[in-house]
Write a protein that holds these residues in place. Structure first.
Motif, PDB file in Angstrom:
ATOM      1  N   SER A  57       0.891  -1.326  -0.118  1.00 27.85           N
ATOM      2  CA  SER A  57      -0.037  -0.148   0.096  1.00 27.85           C
ATOM      3  C   SER A  57       0.689   1.108  -0.024  1.00 27.85           C
ATOM      4  O   SER A  57       2.032   1.072   0.325  1.00 27.85           O
ATOM      5  CB  SER A  57      -0.821  -0.018   1.287  1.00 27.85           C
ATOM      6  N   GLY A  58       0.326   2.385  -0.097  1.00 27.63           N
ATOM      7  CA  GLY A  58       0.970   3.490  -0.388  1.00 27.63           C
ATOM      8  C   GLY A  58       1.271   3.862   1.316  1.00 27.63           C
ATOM      9  O   GLY A  58       2.510   4.536   1.377  1.00 27.63           O
ATOM     10  N   PHE A  84      -4.142  13.310   3.441  1.00 34.60           N
ATOM     11  CA  PHE A  84      -4.568  12.109   3.881  1.00 34.60           C
ATOM     12  C   PHE A  84      -4.017  11.519   5.282  1.00 34.60           C
ATOM     13  O   PHE A  84      -2.933  11.923   5.309  1.00 34.60           O
ATOM     14  CB  PHE A  84      -4.799  11.005   3.068  1.00 34.60           C
ATOM     15  N   ALA A  86      -2.875   9.173   6.558  1.00 32.61           N
ATOM     16  CA  ALA A  86      -1.579   8.106   6.438  1.00 32.61           C
ATOM     17  C   ALA A  86      -0.299   8.978   6.448  1.00 32.61           C
ATOM     18  O   ALA A  86       0.769   8.329   7.022  1.00 32.61           O
ATOM     19  CB  ALA A  86      -1.703   7.405   5.251  1.00 32.61           C
ATOM     20  N   THR A  87      -0.196  10.062   6.020  1.00 31.43           N
ATOM     21  CA  THR A  87       1.156  10.724   6.148  1.00 31.43           C
ATOM     22  C   THR A  87       1.549  11.118   7.346  1.00 31.43           C
ATOM     23  O   THR A  87       2.846  10.901   7.668  1.00 31.43           O
ATOM     24  CB  THR A  87       0.901  12.109   5.353  1.00 31.43           C
ATOM     25  N   VAL A 149       3.923  16.485   0.774  1.00 34.32           N
ATOM     26  CA  VAL A 149       3.151  15.789   0.069  1.00 34.32           C
ATOM     27  C   VAL A 149       2.632  16.278  -1.364  1.00 34.32           C
ATOM     28  O   VAL A 149       2.420  17.736  -1.021  1.00 34.32           O
ATOM     29  CB  VAL A 149       1.704  15.584   1.035  1.00 34.32           C
ATOM     30  N   ASP A 175       5.705  12.139  -0.322  1.00 33.19           N
ATOM     31  CA  ASP A 175       4.681  11.548  -0.391  1.00 33.19           C
ATOM     32  C   ASP A 175       3.904  11.881  -1.877  1.00 33.19           C
ATOM     33  O   ASP A 175       3.308  12.858  -2.007  1.00 33.19           O
ATOM     34  CB  ASP A 175       3.695  11.890   0.641  1.00 33.19           C
ATOM     35  N   ALA A 177       1.730   9.788  -2.913  1.00 37.27           N
ATOM     36  CA  ALA A 177       0.452   8.832  -3.441  1.00 37.27           C
ATOM     37  C   ALA A 177      -0.355   9.499  -4.333  1.00 37.27           C
ATOM     38  O   ALA A 177      -1.122   8.726  -5.123  1.00 37.27           O
ATOM     39  CB  ALA A 177      -0.245   8.711  -1.796  1.00 37.27           C
ATOM     40  N   SER A 200       1.069   5.423  -4.063  1.00 43.09           N
ATOM     41  CA  SER A 200       0.030   4.582  -3.716  1.00 43.09           C
ATOM     42  C   SER A 200      -0.825   4.061  -5.072  1.00 43.09           C
ATOM     43  O   SER A 200      -0.913   4.880  -5.868  1.00 43.09           O
ATOM     44  CB  SER A 200      -1.225   5.348  -3.006  1.00 43.09           C
ATOM     45  N   GLY A 213      -2.122  -1.187  -3.018  1.00 42.43           N
ATOM     46  CA  GLY A 213      -0.660  -1.504  -3.674  1.00 42.43           C
ATOM     47  C   GLY A 213       0.256  -0.278  -3.450  1.00 42.43           C
ATOM     48  O   GLY A 213      -0.549   0.973  -3.257  1.00 42.43           O
TER      49      GLY A 213
HETATM   50  C1  LIG Z   1      -1.308  11.755   0.624  1.00 46.17           C
HETATM   51  C2  LIG Z   1      -1.453  10.405   0.680  1.00 46.17           C
HETATM   52  N1  LIG Z   1      -0.741   9.652   1.521  1.00 46.17           N
HETATM   53  C3  LIG Z   1      -0.583   8.497   1.710  1.00 46.17           C
HETATM   54  C4  LIG Z   1      -1.998   7.740   1.415  1.00 46.17           C
HETATM   55  C5  LIG Z   1      -1.896   6.170   1.718  1.00 46.17           C
HETATM   56  O1  LIG Z   1      -2.016   5.373   0.561  1.00 46.17           O
HETATM   57  P1  LIG Z   1      -2.756   3.736   0.634  1.00 46.17           P
HETATM   58  O2  LIG Z   1      -4.402   4.163   0.680  1.00 46.17           O
HETATM   59  O3  LIG Z   1      -2.344   3.062  -0.689  1.00 46.17           O
HETATM   60  O4  LIG Z   1      -2.045   3.327   1.942  1.00 46.17           O
HETATM   61  C6  LIG Z   1      -2.671   8.242   0.692  1.00 46.17           C
HETATM   62  C7  LIG Z   1      -4.121   7.595   0.252  1.00 46.17           C
HETATM   63  O5  LIG Z   1      -5.093   7.965  -0.003  1.00 46.17           O
HETATM   64  C8  LIG Z   1      -2.642   9.584   0.248  1.00 46.17           C
HETATM   65  O6  LIG Z   1      -3.599  10.399  -0.533  1.00 46.17           O
END
Ligand SMILES: Cc1ncc(COP(=O)(O)O)c(C=O)c1O
Length: 387
Positions: A57-58, A84, A86-87, A149, A175, A177, A200, A213
């Motif tokens: 995944s990302g 998002f 996750a960062t 990002v 980042d 993604a 991502s 992925g």
């Molecule tokens: C800026 C950013 N970073 C990280 C991610 C995480 O990626 P993933 O959903 O593949 O884990 C996303 C996913 O939406 C994202 O938009």
């Protein structure tokens, strides 16, 4: 009308996707099959990076370099406050502290001047230089890395961020993604001079698979080797020689096969994305109630989203809904104000740009196969709304 129409793309590449999946079903190497290696080579060559490593995944793509650099408790990692989750989540997951930096009001990417202030604030422990999180420990954090990002597909301000980060001894993790395929001065995302870059392949991303992925990129062969090991349970010389704590972060062979089919049309899709964006830009140019996306000179967006600002967002969204036009809000809450970071005790005044964006931003349907008629319909609807 769909927000992102993956079926339109599937109709175009169906045979290629089916053939490639069939090939995997025949050879049966579902884990780390030959398609994984081929994809990594093609991804590296597409963006011009020395090493590409696919992963699950990302999010894992962000985790792998941070883990390889030994980021952990007591470390500060600078992240934009408008992205998002996750960062920042990956930073917290490793026990380090995300330091939120406000974004630029035009590109929505991390503001390099504010990054400089944030580094100084962490180094000196002086929160009057830049808002800092309220922590339970009084120990001073050690600045270790920054994760700019490329929001909505535009490369962050690397021309300023990389020198600021390097003079403070920070790693830079791009980042990407949302920006695979974007350009800055002829350099493609994931090969823009950062220490590592993560993307991502979530289905709705510019290059998406049919599940989860991601991929991580670097110029540093040693970093690539450590990340390879981390990706498979800290593997050493063989599967049962575990030399460090890692993860199960592999990309499935079937997803690699799907991505190989999608890479064949990706260049063309990037051009189509640009055409759709140009069409929106020209049709909405006279719409004074909206702020349109703006791509700085020298950059090409991957157009992951087409996002606008309106000071009267609720009425606009209502009018679009009435005409059957789907919309989305990326992002309704800046990261510092999410429940997960409540204990940091930030105040909306700490981050004025992200606070305003979260109230005004919205995205309209966007994908490479969006017809001219659909763009015209959406743009005419937006133009006709009286605010
Ligand atoms: C800026 C950013 N970073 C990280 C991610 C995480 O990626 P993933 O959903 O593949 O884990 C996303 C996913 O939406 C994202 O938009």
């Amino acid at each position: 009308m769909q927000f992102v129409d993956l079926n339109a793309q599937f109709e175009r590449i169906e045979q290629e996707v089916r053939n490639r999946i069939d090939a995997v079903l025949k050879h049966g190497k579902y884990i780390m099959g030959p398609e994984v290696n081929q994809l990594e080579k093609e991804l590296a060559s597409f963006c011009g990076a020395s090493h590409a490593l696919s992963c699950a995944s990302g999010t894992d793509a962000l985790l792998l370099p941070l883990m390889a650099w030994g980021i952990g408790p007591g470390d500060a990692v600078f992240v934009p406050n408008f992205t998002f989750f996750a960062t920042a989540e990956v930073v917290s997951l490793l026990g380090a502290t995300p330091i939120f930096v406000d974004v630029d009001p035009v590109t929505f990417c991390m503001d390099p001047d504010k990054l400089q202030d944030a580094i100084a604030a962490v180094e000196t422990g002086n929160a009057s230089l830049h808002p800092l999180p309220q922590l339970s420990t009084s120990h001073r954090l050690v600045p270790r890395a920054v994760i700019p990002v490329d929001l909505f597909g535009i490369a962050a301000h690397y021309e300023k961020i990389i020198p600021v980060a390097k003079s403070a001894g920070l790693y830079v993790l791009q980042d990407a993604a949302q920006s695979f395929g974007c350009e800055w001065d002829g350099r493609r995302a994931c090969a823009m001079g950062c220490d590592a870059a993560a993307t991502s392949f979530f289905p709705a991303k510019p290059l998406g698979c049919y599940g989860d992925g991601g991929a991580v990129f670097t110029e540093d062969p040693e970093l690539a080797e450590v990340m390879k090991s981390l990706r498979v349970h800290g593997k050493g010389a063989h599967k049962y020689d575990n030399i460090r704590i890692g993860m199960n972060g592999r990309l499935d062979t079937i997803q690699a096969a799907i991505l190989l089919a999608k890479l064949e049309v990706f260049e063309d899709e990037l051009e189509r994305r640009q055409q759709v964006a140009d069409l929106y830009q020209s049709r909405l140019a006279a719409c004074s109630n909206l702020t349109l996306p703006s791509v700085p000179i020298g950059r090409k967006s991957a157009w992951a989203q087409y996002s606008l600002l309106s000071s009267n967002r609720e009425s606009v969204l209502e009018a679009l809904k009435e005409r059957g036009i789907p919309t989305a809000i990326y992002y309704p809450t800046p990261l510092p104000f999410l429940t997960a970071y409540k204990s940091y005790n930030y105040h909306p005044d700490d981050f004025p740009v992200a606070s305003r964006l979260s109230e005004e931003i919205f995205s309209v349907p966007f994908h490479p196969y969006l017809s001219e008629d659909s763009v015209a319909f959406i743009a005419d609807t937006l133009t006709s709304i009286e605010i």
